[in-house]
Design a protein around this motif. Sequence first.
Motif, short mmCIF file in Angstrom:
data_model
loop_
_atom_site.label_atom_id
_atom_site.label_comp_id
_atom_site.label_asym_id
_atom_site.label_seq_id
_atom_site.Cartn_x
_atom_site.Cartn_y
_atom_site.Cartn_z
N UNK A 55 15.69 64.56 -43.44
CA UNK A 55 16.73 65.57 -43.28
C UNK A 55 16.83 66.01 -41.82
N UNK A 56 15.68 66.18 -41.18
CA UNK A 56 15.66 66.61 -39.78
C UNK A 56 16.19 65.51 -38.86
N UNK A 108 21.17 68.62 -34.05
CA UNK A 108 20.56 69.70 -33.28
C UNK A 108 19.05 69.51 -33.14
N UNK A 109 18.46 68.80 -34.08
CA UNK A 109 17.01 68.57 -34.05
C UNK A 109 16.63 67.46 -33.07
N UNK A 110 17.57 66.58 -32.79
CA UNK A 110 17.28 65.40 -31.96
C UNK A 110 16.70 65.75 -30.59
N UNK A 111 17.19 66.82 -30.00
CA UNK A 111 16.77 67.18 -28.64
C UNK A 111 15.52 68.05 -28.58
N UNK A 112 15.01 68.46 -29.71
CA UNK A 112 13.85 69.35 -29.73
C UNK A 112 12.56 68.57 -29.49
N UNK A 113 11.60 69.17 -28.79
CA UNK A 113 10.31 68.52 -28.52
C UNK A 113 9.58 68.19 -29.83
N UNK A 114 8.71 67.19 -29.77
CA UNK A 114 7.98 66.74 -30.96
C UNK A 114 7.14 67.86 -31.58
N UNK A 123 7.40 69.37 -35.33
CA UNK A 123 6.23 69.41 -36.22
C UNK A 123 6.05 70.80 -36.82
N UNK A 124 6.27 71.82 -35.99
CA UNK A 124 6.15 73.20 -36.46
C UNK A 124 7.21 73.53 -37.51
#
Length: 277
Positions: free
Chosen positions: A205-206, A211-217, A221-222
Motif C-alpha cells: 500500500x505504501x 507521497x511515500x516514495x520520497x520519504x527516507x527509509x 519503517x516507522x
Amino acid sequence: MEIKAADVKALREKTGAGMMECKKALTEANGNAAEAEKLLKEKGLAAVAKRADRATAEGRVFIKQQGNKIAMVEVTCETDFVANNTDFVALGEKMVETVLAKGYTKVEQEMSDMLLELATKIRENMSVRRVALIDVPENASAGMYVHSDHKTGVVAVVVGSTDEKAKQFAYDCCLHMAAFTPAYLKQSDVPQSYIDEQNEIFKAQMDQDEKMASKPANVKEGILKGKLSKHLAEICFEDQMFVKDDKKTVKAKLAEIGKELGTTLTFGQIVLYVLGK
C-alpha cells in the motif's frame, strides 16, 4: 389389515413422523408398532444421510454454569425454524448438562448420537460444532452472555477477586467480546505468519502511495510499524478500547478495577462462540 387411527396417533406422538407416514409404516409392518417405529427410523436415517452435505448455517449457542465449571456448546442446523424448535432448544440444554456431568472438553460420540435422534425425527442436517468446558478458579469471577438471537455466546473469567465489581467487569467483557468479536485475546497470540502477511500488505500500500516514495527509509519503517501496531490493537481484545469506557483499553480497565479493589486482576479463560465462525 385395518390400521386403527389410535395406533397411527400413538406412533406419530412417539416418532414425530407425519400421519400418512405412520399409517404407511404400520401397514408395511402389518400393524406391529415396534416394527413400524423401526421402519420410520430407518427412513429417517436415510433422509439425514441424504442431507449430510447441506449447509448448517443456523443454530444456537448454549451456556450453563454448575459450581466452578461452565459448559459451552454450539449446535447447528439448516434453518432458523428448527433452531427455534422447542425440541432443538431442549436438546441443546441437555447437551450442556451432559458436558458438565461428564466433563467433556470436545464433541463426544454420545452427543452426536443425541443429535442424530432429533435429526432423524425432524429430517434436517444438524451437527454439534464445538464444545468448551471452562474452569473458574476459587478466587475468580465469571461472566456469561448469550445474545438475544442465540448466535453469539461468551464466557469471560477474571482472576483475583470475587467482588461484585469484578463480576460486573467480567460480564462487561462478555458484552465487549460479543460487540467487537476480536480475532485474538492479546498480541502474543497473533501468529507470526499473520504479522508477516500484514506487513507485506502495508508495504504494498505504501509503495503505491506517491507521497511515500520520497520519504527516507527510516521514516517509512516507522510508519510501517505504526500501521501494524494500530492494526493489532484493533484485532486484539486486551488492546481494544473498552466497550463501557472508550478512553481506556480493556487491559487498562482491568488494571484500574484491580487497583480499586486493592488487588491484581488477570484474565483467565475467555471463550467466544459466533455461530459458524
